[in-house]
Design an enzyme around this catalytic site. Structure first.
Site, PDB file in Angstrom:
ATOM      1  N   TYR A  85       0.835  -1.207   0.000  1.00  0.00           N
ATOM      2  CA  TYR A  85       0.000   0.000   0.000  1.00  0.00           C
ATOM      3  C   TYR A  85       0.869   1.256   0.000  1.00  0.00           C
ATOM      4  O   TYR A  85       0.638   2.182  -0.792  1.00  0.00           O
ATOM      5  CB  TYR A  85      -0.918  -0.018   1.217  1.00  0.00           C
ATOM      6  N   LYS A  92       1.051   4.212  -2.977  1.00  0.00           N
ATOM      7  CA  LYS A  92       0.738   5.623  -2.794  1.00  0.00           C
ATOM      8  C   LYS A  92       1.944   6.508  -3.125  1.00  0.00           C
ATOM      9  O   LYS A  92       1.785   7.617  -3.656  1.00  0.00           O
ATOM     10  CB  LYS A  92       0.249   5.874  -1.368  1.00  0.00           C
TER      11      LYS A  92
END
Length: 247
Positions: A152, A156
Site C-alpha cells: 500500500y 501511494k
C-alpha cells in the site's frame, strides 16, 4: 455558505472512481451538491444504485483491477471536465510475507487504474481544448512507512510520483493535477484496519488534532483542488493529516 459556492461546479462533469464508499462517496455527494454532473464509478452495483437514487448521478460498474475493463469504463465516461481518482484497496501483510500477487493487485488498482483513467480523461480534455483538473487520492502512507502496509505504501508513493509527472506534462494543456494525502480516514476500509485501540492509539498520539479524518473533510479538500480557488496549484501533494507530518 454562499450561493456561488453552492453552484461552484455548475456546467461541469466530474468522474469519481471508487465512488461507492468512503472518500469517493463523500466526494460524489459534495460535487453533486455544488452543481456538478457526477459520473460515479465503482465495482459495486449495489453501492452505485444507492448513490444514484440519492443524487441522480450517472453510474458505471467496473473492476479497476482489470486493465481492459478500466480502459472501457474510462472511455464510456467521456467527455468529463474533472477527474477524481479515488479507487483504492489495501491488504495487510508483513513486508517479509508480502506476496507478488498482493503487490500486483494493489498496484493495479491504486496506481495503474489511476493512470489509465487519467489518460482517457486528459486526452478528451486536450482534444476539446478545455483544460481541466485531476485529483488523485493518495495518503500520508506515500511518505511515512506503516507496518503491514508495504504494498500500500509503495502504491501511494508511486501515485504521488505519477501525479508530479502528469502535472508537468499536462500543465501546458491547462490541466492541473494534484494529490490529497490524508492520514487515517474513517472509511469502511480504514475501520477494518484501525478499529483495534492498540493499533489506533499510537497513530492518534502522533496527530496534534487528536482525531482521524472524516471523509467529508477530504472531499472538501478535493473540491478546493478541482475549483478555481486553486487555479495556480499544480503538482502538489496536499496533506490532510491534522499535523501528523509536522511532528
Amino acid at each position: 455558505m454562499s450561493t456561488d459556492r453552492n453552484r461552484e461546479f455548475a456546467g461541469k462533469t466530474v468522474l469519481v472512481t471508487g465512488a461507492g464508499k468512503g472518500i469517493g462517496l463523500a466526494t460524489a455527494r459534495l460535487m453533486t451538491e455544488r452543481g456538478a454532473v457526477v459520473i460515479a464509478l465503482s465495482r459495486s452495483k449495489a453501492d452505485l444504485d444507492a448513490l444514484c437514487a440519492e443524487t441522480g448521478c450517472r453510474t458505471i460498474v467496473a473492476d479497476l483491477g482489470d486493465a481492459n475493463a478500466t480502459r472501457a469504463a474510462a472511455q464510456q465516461a467521456q467527455p468529463v471536465d474533472l477527474l477524481v481518482n479515488c479507487a483504492g484497496i489495501v491488504e495487510l501483510e508483513p513486508f517479509l510475507d508480502t506476496t507478488v500477487e498482493t503487490f500486483d493487485r494493489i498496484m493495479a488498482v491504486n496506481v495503474r487504474a489511476a493512470m489509465i483513467v487519467a489518460q482517457a480523461c486528459a486526452r478528451s480534455m486536450i482534444s476539446r481544448g478545455a483544460g481541466g483538473a485531476i485529483v488523485n487520492v493518495s495518503s500520508v502512507a506515500a511518505q511515512v512507512g506503516t507496518p503491514l502496509h508495504a504494498a500500500y505504501c509503495a502504491s501511494k508513493a508511486a501515485l504521488d510520483a505519477l501525479t508530479r509527472v502528469m502535472a508537468v506534462e499536462l500543465g501546458v494543456h491547462g490541466i492541473r493535477v494534484n494529490t490529497v494525502n490524508p492520514v487515517v480516514t474513517l472509511t469502511p476500509m480504514a475501520e477494518k484496519v484501525w478499529s483495534e485501540p492498540e493499533k489506533s492509539g499510537p497513530m492518534l498520539a502522533r496527530i496534534p488534532l487528536q482525531r482521524f479524518v472524516q471523509p467529508e473533510e477530504v472531499a472538501r479538500t478535493i473540491a478546493y483542488l478541482l475549483g478555481s480557488d486553486s487555479s495556480m496549484v499544480n503538482g502538489v501533494s496536499l496533506a490532510v493529516d491534522g499535523g501528523f507530518q509536522a511532528g
